[in-house]
Design a protein around this motif. Structure first.
Motif, mmCIF file in Angstrom:
data_model
loop_
_atom_site.group_PDB
_atom_site.id
_atom_site.type_symbol
_atom_site.label_atom_id
_atom_site.label_comp_id
_atom_site.label_asym_id
_atom_site.label_seq_id
_atom_site.Cartn_x
_atom_site.Cartn_y
_atom_site.Cartn_z
ATOM 1 N N ARG A 109 51.007 47.640 34.618
ATOM 2 C CA ARG A 109 49.967 46.755 35.130
ATOM 3 C C ARG A 109 49.688 47.029 36.601
ATOM 4 O O ARG A 109 48.535 46.992 37.035
ATOM 5 C CB ARG A 109 50.389 45.294 34.947
ATOM 6 N N ASP A 110 50.759 47.297 37.353
ATOM 7 C CA ASP A 110 50.565 47.603 38.779
ATOM 8 C C ASP A 110 49.737 48.870 38.950
ATOM 9 O O ASP A 110 48.857 48.939 39.824
ATOM 10 C CB ASP A 110 51.927 47.775 39.461
ATOM 11 N N ARG A 113 46.142 48.117 38.042
ATOM 12 C CA ARG A 113 45.512 47.348 39.113
ATOM 13 C C ARG A 113 45.198 48.251 40.308
ATOM 14 O O ARG A 113 44.107 48.158 40.902
ATOM 15 C CB ARG A 113 46.424 46.205 39.546
ATOM 16 N N ARG A 116 42.208 50.325 39.432
ATOM 17 C CA ARG A 116 40.978 49.540 39.515
ATOM 18 C C ARG A 116 40.565 49.330 40.967
ATOM 19 O O ARG A 116 39.376 49.430 41.318
ATOM 20 C CB ARG A 116 41.163 48.189 38.820
ATOM 21 N N GLU A 117 41.531 49.025 41.807
ATOM 22 C CA GLU A 117 41.232 48.792 43.214
ATOM 23 C C GLU A 117 40.700 50.069 43.872
ATOM 24 O O GLU A 117 39.762 50.016 44.680
ATOM 25 C CB GLU A 117 42.484 48.296 43.939
#
Length: 227
Positions: A109-110, A113, A116-117
């Motif tokens: 998930r990290d 994320r 995505r960032e």
């Protein structure tokens, strides 16, 4: 409790196995506490040796009792530690796979994320670069003829602020509006300069033509005078 020779009171021991030795303390204190033996004499030395032996005997017996009493407790402590270690190993063997699964998912998930960032940063940077290109159009037209500036103006007017601008559509429209206004000013200035140059060139041509006419007339006069 017991009362010593000096009148000091002591609490009874909570260790039953020590009670025999403790019971003797009052008698021992009355005979030995604060007593100074004249060890320089034979009888004094003999009494001191006997007293030391008696006290040492109680002390050695007490230490032996302490060791015997503590041995089962030490064994139980060892068993407690060993059993806790065994059970802990069992718990860890069940806990670790779950912990690894949780940490693996958290890591995934990290990473997602972070991706995505990063993608968002790149998207915004790309839009900002396009807006910067729009804003920089006038700077690229400085010093060019009015025809080039007019073409740049027409191209920019036809340039649509579409979906690419996303949430920066207002900013992009403002940049386009400012760029158009600047281009129009540049175009007006370029046309004015070109008009001035054309007029100056026309005046210069007229002046040259006038000079040529005057020169021809002078030459004609000179020829007549010569004849």
């Amino acid at each position: 409790t017991y009362q010593s020779a000096e009148g000091e009171e002591s609490m009874s021991t909570q260790i039953v196995e020590y009670s025999k030795t403790e019971a003797a303390l009052a008698d021992l204190a009355s005979r030995y506490k604060g007593v100074v033996f004249d060890v320089a004499t034979r009888d004094g030395m003999s009494s001191a040796i006997k007293g030391r032996a008696e006290l040492r005997g109680y002390r050695v017996a007490l230490e032996k009792t302490r060791v015997e009493l503590k041995a089962p407790a030490l064994e139980r402590a060892r068993l407690i530690d060993a059993e806790a270690k065994r059970i802990t190993a069992e718990l860890v063997s069940m806990e670790e796979p779950i912990d690894e699964a949780i940490k693996s998912e958290e890591t995934r998930r990290d990473k997602e994320r972070a991706a995505r960032e990063q993608a968002e940063r790149e998207r915004v940077a790309y839009i900002q670069s396009l807006i910067a290109d729009v804003a920089a159009v006038p700077a690229g037209a400085v010093g060019f003829p009015s025809s080039v500036i007019a073409a740049a103006l027409d191209n920019l007017k036809a340039y649509e602020i579409g979906e690419w601008a996303a949430e920066f559509a207002v900013q992009a429209a403002e940049a386009k509006g400012k760029a158009l206004a600047t281009l129009e000013q540049l175009l007006a200035g370029a046309k004015a300069q070109e008009q001035e140059r054309a007029e100056a060139q026309a005046r210069a041509a007229a002046e040259r033509e006038e000079l040529a006419r005057l020169r021809r007339e002078q030459e004609q006069r000179d020829a007549a005078e010569t004849e």
